[in-house]
Design a protein around this motif. Structure first.
Motif, PDB file in Angstrom:
ATOM      1  N   ASP A  31       0.850  -1.193   0.000  1.00 17.97           N
ATOM      2  CA  ASP A  31       0.000   0.000   0.000  1.00 17.97           C
ATOM      3  C   ASP A  31       0.886   1.244   0.000  1.00 17.97           C
ATOM      4  OD1 ASP A  31      -2.203   1.610   0.047  1.00 17.97           O
ATOM      5  OD2 ASP A  31      -2.608   1.328   2.178  1.00 17.97           O
ATOM      6  N   ASN A  32       1.793   1.306  -0.966  1.00 11.79           N
ATOM      7  CA  ASN A  32       2.721   2.429  -1.080  1.00 11.79           C
ATOM      8  C   ASN A  32       2.446   3.194  -2.361  1.00 11.79           C
ATOM      9  OD1 ASN A  32       4.108   1.490   1.220  1.00 11.79           O
ATOM     10  ND2 ASN A  32       5.311   0.105  -0.040  1.00 11.79           N
ATOM     11  N   PRO A  33       2.599   4.511  -2.351  1.00  7.63           N
ATOM     12  CA  PRO A  33       2.413   5.273  -3.583  1.00  7.63           C
ATOM     13  C   PRO A  33       3.393   4.844  -4.664  1.00  7.63           C
ATOM     14  CG  PRO A  33       2.578   6.718  -1.685  1.00  7.63           C
ATOM     15  CD  PRO A  33       2.912   5.337  -1.214  1.00  7.63           C
ATOM     16  N   GLN A  34       2.920   4.780  -5.867  1.00  6.50           N
ATOM     17  CA  GLN A  34       3.737   4.494  -7.043  1.00  6.50           C
ATOM     18  C   GLN A  34       4.597   3.247  -6.879  1.00  6.50           C
ATOM     19  OE1 GLN A  34       5.809   8.143  -7.850  1.00  6.50           O
ATOM     20  NE2 GLN A  34       4.002   9.052  -8.745  1.00  6.50           N
ATOM     21  N   ASN A  35       3.963   2.116  -6.585  1.00  3.36           N
ATOM     22  CA  ASN A  35       4.728   0.909  -6.333  1.00  3.36           C
ATOM     23  C   ASN A  35       4.566  -0.195  -7.368  1.00  3.36           C
ATOM     24  OD1 ASN A  35       2.138   0.216  -5.698  1.00  3.36           O
ATOM     25  ND2 ASN A  35       2.635  -0.816  -3.802  1.00  3.36           N
ATOM     26  N   ILE A  36       3.744   0.008  -8.421  1.00  6.85           N
ATOM     27  CA  ILE A  36       3.593  -1.046  -9.422  1.00  6.85           C
ATOM     28  C   ILE A  36       3.390  -0.420 -10.804  1.00  6.85           C
ATOM     29  CG2 ILE A  36       1.099  -1.314  -9.056  1.00  6.85           C
ATOM     30  CD1 ILE A  36       1.609  -4.391  -9.529  1.00  6.85           C
ATOM     31  N   THR A  37       3.994  -1.054 -11.788  1.00 10.86           N
ATOM     32  CA  THR A  37       3.855  -0.640 -13.180  1.00 10.86           C
ATOM     33  C   THR A  37       3.428  -1.856 -13.984  1.00 10.86           C
ATOM     34  OG1 THR A  37       5.603   1.018 -12.940  1.00 10.86           O
ATOM     35  CG2 THR A  37       5.062   0.331 -15.182  1.00 10.86           C
TER      36      THR A  37
END
Length: 75
Positions: free
Chosen positions: A59-65
């Protein structure tokens, strides 16, 4: 037939990326720095998927692409 690659850019928990209208997803995947992968699958019609979605437990900002490889099947 032309193929191309696209990514979603970093997103929080769930990333979705789409092919151009009328094109078909031939593969895809994801990249994440934290958490475990929850889902990783093509989206759209079963016979002709047109994107890719992936999600993580982090649940971290900008952690998956998410990434998708698309084929332009227009004659």
């Amino acid at each position: 037939m032309t193929t191309y690659y696209r990514n979603s850019g970093p997103q929080m928990m769930t990333a979705t990326v789409s092919c151009d209208a009328g094109d078909v997803a031939t593969g895809g995947g994801f990249m994440t720095d934290t958490g475990s992968i929850r889902d990783n699958f093509p989206i759209g019609p079963v016979a002709a998927p047109n994107g890719w979605q992936a999600s993580t437990t982090a649940d971290n900002p900008q952690n998956i692409t998410a990434y998708v490889v698309c084929a332009d099947i227009t004659p």
